[in-house]
Design a protein around this motif. Sequence first.
Motif, PDB file in Angstrom:
ATOM      1  N   LEU A 126       0.810  -0.956  -0.021  1.00  0.00           N
ATOM      2  CA  LEU A 126      -0.046  -0.026   0.001  1.00  0.00           C
ATOM      3  C   LEU A 126       1.066   1.347  -0.183  1.00  0.00           C
ATOM      4  CD1 LEU A 126      -2.656  -1.119   2.306  1.00  0.00           C
ATOM      5  CD2 LEU A 126      -2.809  -0.991   0.020  1.00  0.00           C
ATOM      6  N   ALA A 127       1.885   1.366   0.691  1.00  0.00           N
ATOM      7  CA  ALA A 127       3.005   2.493   0.520  1.00  0.00           C
ATOM      8  C   ALA A 127       3.458   2.729  -0.966  1.00  0.00           C
ATOM      9  CB  ALA A 127       4.113   2.207   1.612  1.00  0.00           C
ATOM     10  N   LEU A 128       3.869   1.689  -1.535  1.00  0.00           N
ATOM     11  CA  LEU A 128       4.411   1.808  -2.840  1.00  0.00           C
ATOM     12  C   LEU A 128       3.004   2.447  -3.875  1.00  0.00           C
ATOM     13  CD1 LEU A 128       6.540  -1.403  -3.136  1.00  0.00           C
ATOM     14  CD2 LEU A 128       7.224   1.064  -2.883  1.00  0.00           C
ATOM     15  N   TRP A 129       1.805   1.795  -3.672  1.00  0.00           N
ATOM     16  CA  TRP A 129       0.819   2.251  -4.574  1.00  0.00           C
ATOM     17  C   TRP A 129       0.225   3.859  -4.132  1.00  0.00           C
ATOM     18  CZ3 TRP A 129      -1.492   2.131  -8.780  1.00  0.00           C
ATOM     19  CH2 TRP A 129      -2.516   2.393  -9.061  1.00  0.00           C
ATOM     20  N   SER A 130       0.379   4.125  -2.819  1.00  0.00           N
ATOM     21  CA  SER A 130       0.130   5.264  -2.510  1.00  0.00           C
ATOM     22  C   SER A 130       0.989   6.438  -3.102  1.00  0.00           C
ATOM     23  CB  SER A 130       0.057   5.533  -1.040  1.00  0.00           C
ATOM     24  OG  SER A 130       1.581   5.539  -0.509  1.00  0.00           O
ATOM     25  N   SER A 131       2.250   6.292  -3.253  1.00  0.00           N
ATOM     26  CA  SER A 131       3.263   6.802  -3.944  1.00  0.00           C
ATOM     27  C   SER A 131       2.877   7.160  -5.260  1.00  0.00           C
ATOM     28  CB  SER A 131       4.742   6.588  -3.600  1.00  0.00           C
ATOM     29  OG  SER A 131       4.932   6.391  -2.171  1.00  0.00           O
ATOM     30  N   ALA A 132       2.566   5.869  -5.983  1.00  0.00           N
ATOM     31  CA  ALA A 132       2.312   5.819  -7.556  1.00  0.00           C
ATOM     32  C   ALA A 132       1.062   6.555  -7.703  1.00  0.00           C
ATOM     33  CB  ALA A 132       2.215   4.388  -8.011  1.00  0.00           C
ATOM     34  N   LEU A 133      -0.139   6.299  -6.685  1.00  0.00           N
ATOM     35  CA  LEU A 133      -1.378   7.130  -6.946  1.00  0.00           C
ATOM     36  C   LEU A 133      -1.170   8.649  -7.012  1.00  0.00           C
ATOM     37  CD1 LEU A 133      -4.131   6.628  -7.197  1.00  0.00           C
ATOM     38  CD2 LEU A 133      -4.411   6.492  -4.809  1.00  0.00           C
TER      39      LEU A 133
END
Length: 543
Positions: A480-487
């Motif tokens: 989720l941390a990686l996706w939040s940055s990409a999002l």
Amino acid sequence: MKKGSMQKSKQWNVKGALRLAGVFNFLHSCGSGCLLPFLTLYFRHLGLNASMIGIIMASKHLLALVWRPFSSVLARQYDKRRTVIVGSLLSSALVVLTLLLFPSTGIQAESGRCNASQPEADPTPLLATLEQMTVPSQSNATVYSVNQTSISTEQPVDVNATVSLNWSARGLKSLKKEEDVHTEFLGSLKVMDAQHQMFFLVLIVMALWECMAAPLEWTADDGLYEYLDFVDATDRHSGVKVWKQLGAAFGNCAVGVLVTSLFCLTGASVEFYSYTILMILTVPAAALLPIYLRKRERLTSGGFKALQLVHGNSQAILCAITVVLMGMVSSAVSDFLFWQMQDCGATEIHMGISLALVHLSQTGFAPLSGHLSRFLKYHGWLLVLAVVSLAMQCLYYSFLWSPWSVIPAQLLAGFSTAALWWSITSQSEDIATPGAEKTIFRLFEALSLELGAAFGSLTAGFVVQKFGVMVLFQGAAVLLALWSSALAVLKWKIPRQRRINYSRLLAADTELSESDTDQEKDWLETAMEDDRGKTSGQWKRLN
């Protein structure tokens, strides 16, 4: 004429309909809160491992993904909504009690409550084999003749006697198994060990239960929404959702207290009986639930139109990917968080209270949503904040040290869940054509609660089986941390596209026309002053 108007107003009693719908949703959510969150704990008690539980829960979500929308459309098409609702309540209340007939396989150890000894694997088959292989002893001087050779009873039993008994028993057993497989219903289950037998029996019962329970929620919600739509009161539909949260919170707390108090007498059966009783108590409210009956219509392709609208908007595609990931992680948390708490010494009262705080914190988010959306410019950044919050709580779950240490993360869970659904509602309104907001919201709901939850349960079961619950939560936090940055980067790069919804504009124009007379007077005075200024300017130029 007055008499007719009185009857009509009495028939369309919006306040009474909302009260009855609130009672229905409170009782139904209370019953669901008594059982659904604790199912994986009960499966652990039965002796199922994490991968088996993951498969069972994933099958439940996938079945609901297909059957729930299809059954709601059929109930609407044939005007059988009330029959479907009442039948779903009664059948699901009775089918779920079948799970209480299954004894524990004794593979998973209990927590040692009530000074009970730890259950062990059933030694009966091994003892039976040893009894068959044992030769009755007489006296120390007795001599047995085997193959014309004499041995004393002080020595072990001869190997050749042992081999013949073993081969004969094995042959009879294999013949019996083959006969059972070909002649008996579900005879192949007898070939398996006790754990796999339990797995397939629970899987069958859960599939049947989901078929009974899945049509209820959407069918009741659609009937109420169309009832309110007929009397132009759909703006009050959202107020019913509060009773769902309150009912779930009350059910979590109540069953937690009851199971903890009566565990030594009844075990976990209180959860199942509470669910059954509350489902039966919901039947009178369901029988009187306001439902708008319409004439038979041709089936519409609302779902396909909603897919096209989501596919044609880049922001909506990002939202769809996000809700699938959030659904995966949320399902993993709901399936195995109580395992982590149980390993830390928590009982059902700790679990029930901590889960009730999630629902209560969600109800408190509604007054803050408007301020947060204005602070974050628009709802897209609130979606990023929801993902970050869920990542933080997963990381916190991996380091639990006591039963009550879960409370801060549960409060944060209420915020992340409420922020997610508020963002989904706003996104649905942005891309929807007139009248399609509810269908698009249902699409996002299915992606999160069913499709994402199915993948999450399946993946989480195998991860817990191989690496443990702690690794599951830490891996979810990293994802989720990686996706939040990409999002965040993608939302900054992709421009926001918003469809003009003329129905909302018309409603806003109506509210403006019915506003206070002071605002109309201010508008009129401003126009007159502008006109006077223009007239005086013209006279000055003429002079």
